[in-house]
Design a protein around this motif. Structure first.
Motif, short mmCIF file in Angstrom:
data_model
loop_
_atom_site.label_atom_id
_atom_site.label_comp_id
_atom_site.label_asym_id
_atom_site.label_seq_id
_atom_site.Cartn_x
_atom_site.Cartn_y
_atom_site.Cartn_z
N UNK A 147 -2.99 35.82 18.51
CA UNK A 147 -2.54 34.79 19.44
C UNK A 147 -1.18 35.15 19.99
N UNK A 148 -0.95 34.83 21.25
CA UNK A 148 0.32 35.14 21.89
C UNK A 148 1.36 34.09 21.53
N UNK A 149 2.63 34.44 21.73
CA UNK A 149 3.72 33.50 21.49
C UNK A 149 3.63 32.31 22.44
N UNK A 150 3.12 32.53 23.65
CA UNK A 150 2.96 31.43 24.61
C UNK A 150 2.02 30.37 24.05
N UNK A 151 0.82 30.80 23.61
CA UNK A 151 -0.16 29.85 23.11
C UNK A 151 0.26 29.24 21.78
N UNK A 152 0.86 30.06 20.90
CA UNK A 152 1.18 29.58 19.55
C UNK A 152 2.35 28.60 19.56
N UNK A 153 3.37 28.87 20.37
CA UNK A 153 4.61 28.10 20.28
C UNK A 153 5.08 27.55 21.62
#
Length: 481
Positions: free
Chosen positions: A251-257
């Motif tokens: 998962x990317x940092x955009x989607x995760x956080x």
């Protein structure tokens, strides 16, 4: 006074959209695509100097010596090099880097940047980073948005809370993230003047981002912390523990956080920028001439329009006649010809080549090792001829082979050669024979690169026919170790 900013360079990508120049064995961030330095080197240099601490690097095991060697060429030493057991996208990589930096400097400011972007105006970009630092110190998750100049469908976009006309690096609250749009929506975003391209570059303190992970992606934080706490030191590298790491979500940092957090700030950047995400972006970055034609290397266009011709070998000449909207890239072992509008589909060619087990899908003719590189010149049923270049002061492992003998001919420099108990210097135009099964090693004791021709003969010539007894690079057994 703002504390020093700690750059974190992400170096794990494979760059399949720039095949055949970029391949899994040597992806685009390490290639000299647009100048005398690789994209990775240019990124490291851009994020160095006053106000910046030594960089941290997150990369894969196969690239660990490349990242050190290319930094050393700039007289830059990494503060930490984290080795990912496998690619798990940007959330895990950034979380691991945050844990490592927080252990060294609790609450430190970290600037996360891909290592394969082109930002020509380094001074302007550093000024934008410094302008963003107070917001990051105040507990904001800061992202950088690029002034758009076209209706790009290959990028995510960032919605501003207030319009900017001069794109000065003034922090403002981020209103929302926008997924990669279709053409119609991208044109509307461009015309509306309230959106920027999402560069995937972030600035925050370790405290802020680790708290964000704990709130919005606790599983990622828990597993990554376990992988970090169980990591082992290997020379100057930190190898994250593979067992917990393999259970991480991709998962990317955009989607995760980022898309879940309320404390988001965006800093506009009005300078030139490119992620060199496909061959069309390389064509654009090359600065096409009046006919829209751009060339790299020994290439000759004749009556071409809006075309990129790129050749990589001085032994070749690439000629285009009457081409329009074409990408043509020639390498010694592979050639790509594609319509410019379909540049994003090059990764499908890589998949097709992998399906037919073609080595060109992932492997370059030149194989880079911590001691230098080699390339195969001729391969036959029971023989192979290689050119080998050994860096000054470098040494191959003490090794033997079950299935092949080798004959080394030095053509440039001087080699220190060990064959069983015999150690000798071999100079230009001299040669040495290594019988099957003999323990042997080659070293370059000089200050200039050592070049030799290796002739292998035997029943099996694969790189995995290596038994290592001693190795200064601690690579273990196997083709690459």
């Amino acid at each position: 006074m703002t504390r020093a900013i700690h750059p974190v360079l992400l170096c794990g990508g494979s760059g399949t959209r720039l095949w055949p120049l970029s391949r899994k064995s040597y992806p685009k961030q390490f290639v000299k695509l647009t100048g005398e330095e690789s994209l990775y080197q240019a990124s490291a240099r851009r994020l160095s100097g006053e106000g910046f601490a030594a960089p941290s690097v997150v990369t894969a095991a196969d690239f660990r010596f490349i990242v050190i060697e290319q930094l050393a060429a700039l007289d830059i030493a990494a503060a930490d090099i984290l080795i990912e057991p496998s690619a798990r996208n940007t959330a895990a990589a950034i979380c691991a880097a945050a844990l490592a930096l927080d252990a060294r400097e609790p609450g430190g400011l970290m600037l996360v940047a891909p290592s394969d972007h082109v930002i020509p105006d380094a001074v302007r970009f550093r000024s934008a980073v410094q302008a963003a630092a107070p917001a990051a110190e105040a507990g904001q998750l800061v992202t950088f948005g690029i002034r758009p100049d076209r209706a790009e469908t290959g990028y995510g976009w960032l919605e501003l809370s207030q319009q900017t006309t001069d794109f000065a690096p003034v922090p403002q609250p981020l209103h929302s993230f926008v997924e990669k749009p279709d053409r119609e929506k991208a044109e509307a975003l461009l015309a509306g003047g309230m959106h920027l391209w999402n560069a995937g570059i972030f600035l925050f303190s370790t405290t802020t981002v680790l708290e964000a992970f704990a709130t919005h992606a606790p599983e990622v934080l828990e597993i990554t912390r376990k992988a970090y706490e169980e990591a082992v030191k290997d020379l100057s590298f930190t190898r994250l523990a593979p067992d917990p790491w393999e259970t991480l979500p991709d998962i990317s940092i955009d989607y995760a956080v980022m898309e879940r957090a309320p404390n988001l700030t965006v800093v506009p950047y009005g300078g030139a920028w490119s992620d060199l995400g496909d061959w069309q972006s390389v064509w654009r970055e090359a600065g096409p001439d009046g006919s829209g034609t751009a060339i790299y290397g020994p290439a000759t266009p004749i009556d071409c329009q809006d075309t990129l011709l790129q050749a990589t070998s001085e032994a070749q000449q690439l000629v285009g006649i009457g081409l329009k909207d074409i990408i043509a890239v020639a390498m010694p072992d592979a050639v790509l010809v594609a319509h410019k509008d379909r540049a994003q589909e090059v990764k499908q060619a890589v998949a097709a080549l992998k399906a037919k087990s073609a080595p060109q899908a992932e492997t370059l003719p030149r194989d880079y090792r911590p001691w230098g590189w080699y390339e195969s010149l001729v391969i036959g049923p029971r023989f192979q001829v290689k050119r080998i270049v050994v860096n000054p002061g470098a040494a191959l492992s003490l090794q033997s082979h079950h299935h092949r003998a080798e004959h080394w001919i030095v053509v440039e420099g001087t080699a220190k050669v060990t064959v069983d108990s015999d150690v000798r210097l071999v100079t230009e135009n001299q040669s040495v024979f290594i019988p099957l099964g003999s323990k042997h090693r080659m070293e370059n004791p000089g200050k200039l690169p050592l070049t030799l021709i290796e002739v292998q003969t035997g029943s099996y010539l694969g790189e995995d026919d290596i038994i290592r007894y001693e190795d200064v690079y601690a690579r273990g057994q196997g083709a690459r170790g």
